[in-house]
Design an enzyme around this catalytic site. Sequence first.
Site, PDB file in Angstrom:
ATOM      1  NE  ARG A  17      -1.539   4.370   8.590  1.00 50.51           N
ATOM      2  CZ  ARG A  17      -1.668   3.076   8.392  1.00 50.51           C
ATOM      3  NH1 ARG A  17      -1.533   2.220   9.392  1.00 50.51           N
ATOM      4  NH2 ARG A  17      -1.906   2.606   7.180  1.00 50.51           N
ATOM      5  CG  ASN A 259       0.984   1.715   5.362  1.00 50.89           C
ATOM      6  OD1 ASN A 259       1.018   2.311   4.290  1.00 50.89           O
ATOM      7  ND2 ASN A 259       0.558   0.474   5.463  1.00 50.89           N
ATOM      8  CE  LYS A 383      40.373  14.836  -0.180  1.00 50.97           C
ATOM      9  NZ  LYS A 383      40.417  16.274  -0.443  1.00 50.97           N
ATOM     10  CE1 TYR A 398      42.824  14.279   5.175  1.00 52.42           C
ATOM     11  CE2 TYR A 398      44.343  16.076   4.717  1.00 52.42           C
ATOM     12  CZ  TYR A 398      43.192  15.360   4.414  1.00 52.42           C
ATOM     13  OH  TYR A 398      42.431  15.730   3.342  1.00 52.42           O
TER      14      TYR A 398
HETATM   15  C1  UD1 Z   1      -3.798  -1.058  -1.336  1.00 51.81           C
HETATM   16  C2  UD1 Z   1      -4.859  -1.954  -1.959  1.00 51.81           C
HETATM   17  C3  UD1 Z   1      -5.101  -3.148  -1.035  1.00 51.81           C
HETATM   18  C4  UD1 Z   1      -3.810  -3.883  -0.799  1.00 51.81           C
HETATM   19  C5  UD1 Z   1      -2.701  -2.951  -0.304  1.00 51.81           C
HETATM   20  C6  UD1 Z   1      -1.378  -3.665  -0.324  1.00 51.81           C
HETATM   21  C7  UD1 Z   1      -6.370  -0.510  -3.234  1.00 51.81           C
HETATM   22  C8  UD1 Z   1      -7.683   0.148  -3.279  1.00 51.81           C
HETATM   23  N1  UD1 Z   1      -6.085  -1.218  -2.140  1.00 51.81           N
HETATM   24  O1  UD1 Z   1      -4.325  -0.569  -0.128  1.00 51.81           O
HETATM   25  O2  UD1 Z   1      -6.054  -4.023  -1.598  1.00 51.81           O
HETATM   26  O3  UD1 Z   1      -4.021  -4.940   0.122  1.00 51.81           O
HETATM   27  O4  UD1 Z   1      -2.583  -1.798  -1.156  1.00 51.81           O
HETATM   28  O5  UD1 Z   1      -0.348  -2.870   0.220  1.00 51.81           O
HETATM   29  O6  UD1 Z   1      -5.627  -0.443  -4.191  1.00 51.81           O
HETATM   30  N2  UD1 Z   1      -1.346   5.826  -4.281  1.00 51.81           N
HETATM   31  C9  UD1 Z   1      -1.262   6.715  -5.337  1.00 51.81           C
HETATM   32  N3  UD1 Z   1      -2.313   7.526  -5.601  1.00 51.81           N
HETATM   33  C10 UD1 Z   1      -3.453   7.499  -4.879  1.00 51.81           C
HETATM   34  C11 UD1 Z   1      -3.538   6.586  -3.802  1.00 51.81           C
HETATM   35  C12 UD1 Z   1      -2.465   5.763  -3.537  1.00 51.81           C
HETATM   36  O7  UD1 Z   1      -0.236   6.757  -6.016  1.00 51.81           O
HETATM   37  O8  UD1 Z   1      -4.361   8.264  -5.196  1.00 51.81           O
HETATM   38  C13 UD1 Z   1      -0.203   4.957  -4.009  1.00 51.81           C
HETATM   39  C14 UD1 Z   1       0.379   5.116  -2.629  1.00 51.81           C
HETATM   40  O9  UD1 Z   1       1.428   6.076  -2.648  1.00 51.81           O
HETATM   41  C15 UD1 Z   1       0.920   3.732  -2.327  1.00 51.81           C
HETATM   42  C16 UD1 Z   1       0.026   2.819  -3.119  1.00 51.81           C
HETATM   43  O10 UD1 Z   1      -0.634   3.614  -4.085  1.00 51.81           O
HETATM   44  O11 UD1 Z   1       2.243   3.562  -2.769  1.00 51.81           O
HETATM   45  C17 UD1 Z   1      -1.021   2.112  -2.252  1.00 51.81           C
HETATM   46  O12 UD1 Z   1      -1.824   3.087  -1.653  1.00 51.81           O
HETATM   47  P1  UD1 Z   1      -2.307   2.942  -0.159  1.00 51.81           P
HETATM   48  O13 UD1 Z   1      -3.147   4.097   0.184  1.00 51.81           O
HETATM   49  O14 UD1 Z   1      -1.148   2.643   0.717  1.00 51.81           O
HETATM   50  O15 UD1 Z   1      -3.253   1.668  -0.318  1.00 51.81           O
HETATM   51  P2  UD1 Z   1      -3.638   0.612   0.777  1.00 51.81           P
HETATM   52  O16 UD1 Z   1      -4.714   1.156   1.628  1.00 51.81           O
HETATM   53  O17 UD1 Z   1      -2.414   0.118   1.430  1.00 51.81           O
HETATM   54 CA    CA Z   2      -0.134   0.770   1.690  1.00 57.24          CA
END
Ligand code: UD1
Ligand code: CA
Length: 502
Positions: A17, A259, A383, A398
């Site tokens: 997004r 996001n 500088k 300068y």
């Molecule tokens: C997640 C939580 C949710 C919480 C929210 C808070 C889960 C299943 N859900 O949802 O309960 O309320 O965060 O912000 O955990 N990431 C990885 N690898 C992956 C997927 C994600 O490293 O395979 C990282 C993303 O880069 C991010 C973080 O994990 O930094 C959270 O992932 P995101 O997809 O944003 O989870 P949410 O849907 O926000």
């Molecule tokens: Ca998130």
Amino acid sequence: MNNSLKAIILAAGKGTRMKSSLPKVLHKISGKALVERVIDSVLEINNLSEIFVITGHQSESVTEFLNNKYKMRSGSGSPKRRREGGGDDGQELIFDEAIKTVLQEPQLGTGHAVFQAYDYLKNFKGTVIVLCGDTPLLTTQTLQNFIEYHQKSNAALTVMSALFDDPTNYGRIVRDENENIKKIVEQKDANSEEKRIKEINAGVYCIEWEKISPAFFELTTNNEQGEYYLTDIVDWSVKKGLKTCGFILENNREIFGINSRQHLAEAARFLNTMTIEKLMDNGVTFISPENTFVSPETKIGQDSIIYPGCVIEGANIFGENCVIGPNTFIEGDVKTGNNVKIVQSKVSNAYIGKNSTIGPFAHLRDRVEINSDVRIGNFVEIKKSTVDSSTNISHLSYVGDSSVGSNVNIGAGTITANYDPLSKKKSRTIIEDNVKIGSNSVLVAPVIVKNSANIAAGSVITKEVPEFSLAIAREKQKNIDNWVEKRINQIQSESKIEANST
Ligand code: UD1
Ligand code: CA
């Protein structure tokens, strides 16, 4: 009791997004990348020995960024970190293996992401704190309180939560009739009753690794998104009869996750408001807080006044009674004494001593050291130079790669010619104490102007000027008597001849 502590930061997600070619966690707020803000908060936690950053989407760019930022080196030796003060590059963190990146490929969910660090933690007996790379507002203090709460309550697992009026899109904390945590359910998997729950999962966890890590072998993709959910370790822990706690965050702004670009702007606004409110509590005046941006890394002394239109990024320390702005851009690593004024100017990587004034419309950059009672005025660029006390460089100059003594006056329009574009070499100009330089002079470096020497206006100085002498390097003035009258007569007689001949 085991106080050993490690952290896992999840940063492998795509961030669709954001609509960006830059990985989400590298977008900046207040001059620092999102993941950098998270790492820096985590680095200040007591007893923390190691951080694993899980990368996946565009992992090369994220890893390269971290390598540059934290000067990560590979090699042997136990994890350690140290903070180096002073030196050419100023304050800098140097890490030997304290931060590791771990590749998650493909990205199968947050549970799968944490599991990638499993090999590094096989024999670890202690607490692992898990955070997301896209929640940059969490403070060290909050994380510290969270960890203390977890360790004091002897929990196997503690989840950070917050109460939101609009919990949409977050995972919900489901509690039983005794208010004990039962599980976390994601928005997409929640039934209508669960969707009404206002307590949301902040996505930050304290895990007693030895007790909870077996859960990662039992996670399934049996959910709406077909992912391995990290949140499912809660249900697992409760069912195993392990102590599972919740920690409700007081300031729920802190877990604000990014996001989209709108979130990015909103988080920057939150961070700015929190920073300025804190500075005002400490005795700094802001004429128009909503038109001023200050990084949380900046310290400002009491009774200083910040005028509208200032953008103050990076780590800076301003003294007391300073006046900054309006419309001033500070880029970081700027330090000042008390009673310093910076008006309508751009300053980066500079020290400015007490009672000195900068601007309007000055530009200081690349390691500038200004002593006390100095005046740097209109349209002056300095500088990589030092300027000693009570010196004036007031208009249109300068000064680059120079060392300027104390009690020097540099006249309007003086230029140090420090660069040879053919050899691409830069040379130094040395101007000793009490020197007076006439307006519109050029000092062709390398050159030395010795103590108390004077330079006549309009001179081009290419040789050393001895002390107490006057250097004049321009043509002598000659006056031609009655030149104007003679010229007018000449023009008139020429036009008569022309008229007669037609
Ligand atoms: C997640 C939580 C949710 C919480 C929210 C808070 C889960 C299943 N859900 O949802 O309960 O309320 O965060 O912000 O955990 N990431 C990885 N690898 C992956 C997927 C994600 O490293 O395979 C990282 C993303 O880069 C991010 C973080 O994990 O930094 C959270 O992932 P995101 O997809 O944003 O989870 P949410 O849907 O926000
Ligand atoms: Ca998130």
